[in-house]
Write an enzyme that holds these catalytic residues in place. Structure first.
Site: not given
Ligand SMILES: NC(=O)c1ccc[n+]([C@@H]2O[C@H](COP(=O)([O-])OP(=O)(O)OC[C@H]3O[C@@H](n4cnc5c(N)ncnc54)[C@H](O)[C@@H]3O)[C@@H](O)[C@H]2O)c1
Ligand SMILES: O=P(O)(O)OC[C@H](O)CO
Length: 411
Positions: A54-55, A75-76, A234, A287, A298
């Protein structure tokens, strides 16, 4: 004569938006791009985003909408195809149309070829193994940007520390981005701010210019420690908030935990060399507010399930996406102990996760074992500016979030 502030186009002739549809940003986008060109940033700077969750996908959209030439590594292969051909990532960002120019590939070498800036958004626990895979394909002067909000189990290292340790890279070419950044809201183009942090202001600025568009504004700072720890800490407070929410406690309990949680976050980060102001900014308080308030979080959701009585094993099974807070509790408490920092809220989260504390008992940190009334210490005594400063920080953060305005002495 139109009234002040009214546009020349009559409301009757304006196309109507259906409820829930985000306002179109296409009219404003060229102005952002022109401003970037005036700053000497050519539209089409080649960047890579690694991780199509998602991010990562949302950040690829931010950069693409800001004028960069973005290749996203998924990856996929089937996900890469869906993004490039269908302009969708339906698993992670349902209902979002991705920009036309955004390409995705399952091949790391193709994603990294020619990339001047590389944004990494994989789960924190997998960063190290991914850096090993990336290294052969990185451009020599590439800037590496962590979008992640976790610390590594075992080492307790922040993401920028792992990048510096694993790659032969100038530390000034490493940056981290953090802030109140719930992916789905940003993917819907809701106005949002973040902070780009690097020990080199020049690097932070180069990244911030690319990571800015009509709905996303990047500020800069040089406090990498505070910025990264803000994003990690946070999450832990958001788990606590979710737990008490799940139990059914109300706003007083949550506000008490958020306020005391900010003190814990600040004490911890300052003990590791952060500037307290950073924790009062977008990467800390900003945040904290977003993550503790939103059902999109999450970490908050995982906490709520725990509060409703699910076991940690069930919660982990139910969480389809990365929930960094669950993995960070242990390492953060180890780091806190090493510096003698007291973190009663995070300690209680650990106990709930371990099954040694009932979720409904998580509130006693608001009292103490001592019968003596205690003073309310809002921030570390060494830095004490008192409650007026804390309130000033709250106002500055809200101001940045609402108006995207730079505040005096802010980030
Ligand atoms: N989603 C948010 O709103 C948000 C916002 C800010 C920061 N973040 C941070 O971004 C980071 C990623 O979060 P996200 O929300 O994208 O998670 P997510 O679960 O939505 O996506 C993670 C991605 O990483 C891939 N992945 C899983 N295991 C892996 C591996 N071993 N090697 C390579 N790729 C792998 C998954 O297939 C997926 O595409 C986290 O540290 C999260 O805290 C998330
Ligand atoms: O969905 P969370 O809890 O990983 O939070 C997402 C972002 O870090 C919010 O800034």
């Amino acid at each position: 004569m139109p009234s002040p502030g009214s546009s020349r186009t009559s409301a009757a002739r304006r196309p109507r938006r259906s409820a829930g549809t985000p306002p179109s940003t296409t009219r404003r986008r060229p102005a952002v791009l022109k401003a970037k060109q005036r700053q000497g940033v050519p539209a089409g700077t080649r960047v890579a985003v690694l991780g199509a969750g998602s991010w990562g996908t949302t950040f690829a959209k931010i950069l693409s909408d800001g004028g960069a030439d973005v290749v996203l590594w998924a990856r996929r292969p089937e996900l890469a195809r869906e993004i490039t051909e269908g302009r969708r990532n339906s698993d992670y960002l349902p209902g979002i149309n991705l920009p036309i120019g955004l390409r995705a590939t399952p091949h790391l070498d193709q994603a990294l070829a020619g990339a001047e800036q590389v944004f990494i958004s994989v789960p924190s626990q997998s960063l190290r193994e991914n850096l090993v895979l990336m290294e052969p394909f990185l451009e020599p002067d590439a800037i590496l940007v962590s979008l992640m909000k976790g610390v590594e189990r075992g080492s307790g290292q922040r993401m920028s520390q792992i990048i510096e340790e694993m790659l032969p890279i100038d530390p000034h070419h490493i940056a981290a981005i953090s802030g109140p950044n719930l992916a789905l809201e940003i993917a819907r183009e809701q106005p949002t701010a973040a902070v780009v942090s690097s020990t080199s202001l020049e690097t932070a600025q180069a990244v911030a210019i690319l990571a800015t568009n009509s709905y996303f504004r990047s500020y800069v700072n040089t406090d990498v420690i505070g910025t990264e720890f803000g994003g990690v800490l946070k999450n832990l407070i958001a788990v606590a908030i979710g737990i008490v929410d799940g139990v059914g406690y109300g706003e007083n309990t949550k506000a008490s935990i958020i306020t005391r949680g900010l003190v814990e976050m600040t004490d911890f980060a300052v003990a590791y060399g952060a500037q307290p102001e950073t924790l009062a900014g977008l990467a800390g308080l900003g945040d904290l507010i977003a993550t503790c308030q939103s059902p999109l979080s999450r970490n908050n959701t995982a906490g709520r399930l725990l509060g409703q009585g699910y076991s940690i094993a069930d919660v982990v099974k139910q969480m389809q996406q990365t929930t960094e807070g669950l993995a960070s509790v242990g390492p953060i408490l180890d780091l806190a102990r090493a510096k003698g920092v007291d973190m009663p809220i995070v300690e209680q989260v650990r106990q709930v996760l371990a099954g040694t504390l009932k979720p409904r008992d998580i509130a006693p940190h608001l009292t103490t074992d001592s019968a003596e009334p205690q003073g309310e210490r809002t921030i570390d005594d060494g830095q004490a500016h008192g409650s007026a400063a804390l309130w000033g920080s709250v106002k500055r953060t809200l101001d940045q979030l609402r108006h995207g305005r730079r505040s005096p002495g802010g980030n």
